[in-house]
Design an enzyme around this catalytic site. Structure first.
Site, PDB file in Angstrom:
ATOM      1  N   ARG A   4       0.849  -1.209   0.000  1.00  0.00           N
ATOM      2  CA  ARG A   4       0.000   0.000   0.000  1.00  0.00           C
ATOM      3  C   ARG A   4       0.876   1.247   0.000  1.00  0.00           C
ATOM      4  O   ARG A   4       0.501   2.276   0.558  1.00  0.00           O
ATOM      5  CB  ARG A   4      -0.920   0.013   1.210  1.00  0.00           C
ATOM      6  CG  ARG A   4      -0.125  -0.049   2.471  1.00  0.00           C
ATOM      7  CD  ARG A   4      -0.848   0.182   3.712  1.00  0.00           C
ATOM      8  NE  ARG A   4      -0.047  -0.471   4.749  1.00  0.00           N
ATOM      9  CZ  ARG A   4      -0.261  -0.379   6.026  1.00  0.00           C
ATOM     10  NH1 ARG A   4      -1.245   0.312   6.459  1.00  0.00           N
ATOM     11  NH2 ARG A   4       0.520  -0.979   6.878  1.00  0.00           N
ATOM     12  N   ASP A  48      10.316  -7.470   8.734  1.00  0.00           N
ATOM     13  CA  ASP A  48      10.012  -6.550   7.625  1.00  0.00           C
ATOM     14  C   ASP A  48       9.797  -5.127   8.125  1.00  0.00           C
ATOM     15  O   ASP A  48       9.758  -4.187   7.331  1.00  0.00           O
ATOM     16  CB  ASP A  48       8.787  -7.037   6.832  1.00  0.00           C
ATOM     17  CG  ASP A  48       7.577  -7.285   7.715  1.00  0.00           C
ATOM     18  OD1 ASP A  48       7.697  -8.070   8.664  1.00  0.00           O
ATOM     19  OD2 ASP A  48       6.525  -6.676   7.470  1.00  0.00           O
ATOM     20  N   ASN A  49       9.654  -4.958   9.436  1.00  0.00           N
ATOM     21  CA  ASN A  49       9.498  -3.613   9.989  1.00  0.00           C
ATOM     22  C   ASN A  49      10.762  -3.171  10.717  1.00  0.00           C
ATOM     23  O   ASN A  49      10.716  -2.336  11.616  1.00  0.00           O
ATOM     24  CB  ASN A  49       8.311  -3.576  10.954  1.00  0.00           C
ATOM     25  CG  ASN A  49       6.994  -3.801  10.229  1.00  0.00           C
ATOM     26  OD1 ASN A  49       6.878  -3.524   9.035  1.00  0.00           O
ATOM     27  ND2 ASN A  49       6.004  -4.305  10.939  1.00  0.00           N
TER      28      ASN A  49
HETATM   29  P1  AMP Z   1       2.639  -4.085   8.298  1.00  0.00           P
HETATM   30  O1  AMP Z   1       2.389  -5.169   9.297  1.00  0.00           O
HETATM   31  O2  AMP Z   1       1.678  -2.943   8.378  1.00  0.00           O
HETATM   32  O3  AMP Z   1       4.045  -3.654   8.274  1.00  0.00           O
HETATM   33  O4  AMP Z   1       2.315  -4.728   6.844  1.00  0.00           O
HETATM   34  C1  AMP Z   1       2.752  -6.003   6.477  1.00  0.00           C
HETATM   35  C2  AMP Z   1       2.547  -6.213   5.006  1.00  0.00           C
HETATM   36  O5  AMP Z   1       1.181  -6.063   4.641  1.00  0.00           O
HETATM   37  C3  AMP Z   1       3.307  -5.232   4.102  1.00  0.00           C
HETATM   38  O6  AMP Z   1       3.755  -5.929   2.979  1.00  0.00           O
HETATM   39  C4  AMP Z   1       2.251  -4.220   3.727  1.00  0.00           C
HETATM   40  O7  AMP Z   1       2.529  -3.574   2.526  1.00  0.00           O
HETATM   41  C5  AMP Z   1       1.019  -5.098   3.619  1.00  0.00           C
HETATM   42  N1  AMP Z   1      -0.219  -4.338   3.839  1.00  0.00           N
HETATM   43  C6  AMP Z   1      -0.633  -3.798   4.992  1.00  0.00           C
HETATM   44  N2  AMP Z   1      -1.820  -3.184   4.821  1.00  0.00           N
HETATM   45  C7  AMP Z   1      -2.168  -3.332   3.522  1.00  0.00           C
HETATM   46  C8  AMP Z   1      -3.277  -2.904   2.725  1.00  0.00           C
HETATM   47  N3  AMP Z   1      -4.276  -2.205   3.237  1.00  0.00           N
HETATM   48  N4  AMP Z   1      -3.259  -3.260   1.423  1.00  0.00           N
HETATM   49  C9  AMP Z   1      -2.259  -3.958   0.900  1.00  0.00           C
HETATM   50  N5  AMP Z   1      -1.192  -4.380   1.585  1.00  0.00           N
HETATM   51  C10 AMP Z   1      -1.133  -4.069   2.896  1.00  0.00           C
HETATM   52 MG    MG Z   2       5.490  -2.973   7.524  1.00  0.00          MG
END
Ligand code: AMP
Ligand code: MG
Length: 466
Positions: free
Chosen positions: A88, A242-243
């Protein structure tokens, strides 16, 4: 005047399996919520007097931008996900400035090949949360990505309910993560891994001459970062690999939160059911994350015994390294300029006192700074030992005043700001940003923001906000 950004894109020169080039999605009606003009100036960006909402919603792509989504993988709550990536978000490009190279990224700008089942969008809440907290972290003096702008998109985003869509413009030293290395290592693409290593080393740790020095620099940066978090009561909430940024910046503000009352096992995140990323667990988790980075680098080490031993030692030494940084930083919080190992007990006893009395972390350290005598009746033994210990310090108060913020972005204030914004009232959002620019100052104007939440205001759970 057209917008002028000092673009100089290098990530896009890496092999094609590193990213997917694409444009941001069209939005219905962009409206600017905030633009961080001071940061724009620091980044040598020249902004036009109108049309900022078009730039920061991705509707007008500035000259020199070359939008792309980066691929990465990562361990999420200990389990490996082989394919993550910017689901996103889009990297607009890199800004080459006098103070260094920075990524500029739009977050919430539509689907990409890495969106999996997601919609590629952000709703207003997480955008405001990340804007407030990342800027607050910067002003607290903690390495972090920053927020350049926030816009509403005029589109609806479907979560538990229908919510307004928004986009955050994020600035980072880079968006290269531990998970970026893992992606190529697990795919057995050694050539790409080598290219990533060379690129990252040149971009972030140019001074290093070997792969073990490189790993050592990342470990140093992350040890420093996590002990910074602990020293202000910050809980990241999703320390997945990944973070976890290679540059050592705080990245990906999801269900993050600051402690109110001190509780080492505190968890806010709704998805962290086992407390993997609890406040005090962060010091252990970062070691685990760095072990994953070391592991991902192995395919380019070629079984060199000497390097393997160095890797092992670096990871094994990390808990000690964290412990001594913790001691140094918490020592300052109680007015000690140069800590000794025996101070560990003194600091721990103070923290244990807070936990047993259910006292607020930030306020307690600040009270110790401003009116320590209050402890005389509450914990006379500790007070006496402490007084004794700092008796040789020429100016303990000033050490403490610099180490103990007066203002942190409290969860309940953030929630109140988001709730008001959902009713088109952004006053509290702007007020918080203004107040949090000087977190170590004490002002009458913002004294209400120092307070702990009332029972009704208290936040028990935070959400990823995806
Ligand atoms: P996060 O836990 O927020 O760091 O996200 C983990 C993964 O999910 C990353 O690859 C983000 O790009 C993906 N992601 C999180 N929210 C969305 C969304 N609303 N649409 C698409 N991908 C998402
Ligand atoms: Mg992330």
């Amino acid at each position: 005047m057209n917008a002028q950004f000092p673009f100089d894109n290098t990530y896009s020169t890496l092999p094609s399996q590193f990213f997917h080039k694409q444009k941001p999605a069209t939005v219905t009606k962009a409206e600017l919520i905030a633009c961080n003009f001071q940061l724009a100036k620091e980044l040598e960006i020249k902004l036009p007097s109108s049309g900022l909402e078009l730039i920061f919603s991705g509707q007008m792509i500035p000259d020199g931008a070359d939008p792309l989504a980066q691929v990465y993988a990562g361990h999420q709550f200990g389990y490996y996900s082989p394919q993550l990536g910017d689901g996103r978000a889009l990297l607009l490009g890199e800004l080459n400035t006098k103070s260094g190279r920075y990524d500029i990224q739009l977050k919430g700008s539509g689907t990409t090949p890495y969106s999996r089942s997601g919609d590629g969008l952000s709703w207003l809440g997480p955008v405001l949360r990340e804007y407030i907290v990342s800027e607050a972290m910067h002003h607290l003096g903690i390495p972090t990505t920053r927020s350049l702008a926030a816009v509403e998109t005029g589109d609806k985003v479907l979560r538990e309910t229908v919510l307004p869509g928004a986009i955050l413009t994020r600035i980072a030293k880079s968006h290269i993560r531990v998970g970026t290395f893992q992606y190529f290592a697990y795919n057995k693409d050694t050539e790409a891994l080598e290219a990533l290593y060379k690129y990252t080393r040149e971009r972030h740790y140019n001074e290093t001459k070997s792969i073990s020095e490189f790993l050592s620099c990342v470990i140093n940066a992350q040890s420093d970062l996590v002990t910074d978090w602990l020293s202000v009561g910050f809980i990241h909430g999703v320390m997945n690999t990944d973070n976890c940024s290679i540059s050592g910046e705080t990245i990906d503000y999801g269900p993050c939160a600051f402690l109110d009352n001190y509780s080492p096992s505190k968890v806010f995140s709704s998805i962290d059911t086992h407390g993997r990323y609890a406040y005090s667990a962060q010091a252990d988790v970062i070691v685990w994350n760095m072990a994953q980075l070391a592991n991902a680098l192995l395919p380019i080490v070629n079984n060199d015994e000497d390097v393997l031993n160095k890797f092992k030692n670096l990871v094994h030494e990390m808990p000690n390294q964290i412990r001594s940084l913790w001691l140094k930083k918490f020592g300052k919080k109680i007015g000690i300029s140069k800590t000794k190992p025996s101070d560990y007990k003194l600091i721990s006893n103070f923290l244990n006192g807070l936990a047993s009395r259910n006292e607020d972390f930030t306020i307690s350290f600040r009270k110790l700074t401003e009116e320590p005598e209050y402890l005389k009746s509450i914990d006379p033994d500790w007070f006496k030992t402490w007084k004794n210990r700092i008796s040789g310090e020429p100016d303990p108060t000033s050490i403490m005043a610099k180490a103990n913020p007066n203002l942190i972005p409290r969860n309940h204030q953030i929630e109140l700001a988001i709730t008001a914004a959902l009713n088109s009232d952004f006053d509290l959002f702007h007020r918080l940003n203004k107040a949090l620019k000087s977190p170590y100052e004490k002002t009458l104007e913002y004294s209400d923001l120092e307070a702990i939440p009332t029972e009704e205001e208290e936040v028990f759970k935070t959400f990823c906000g995806t």
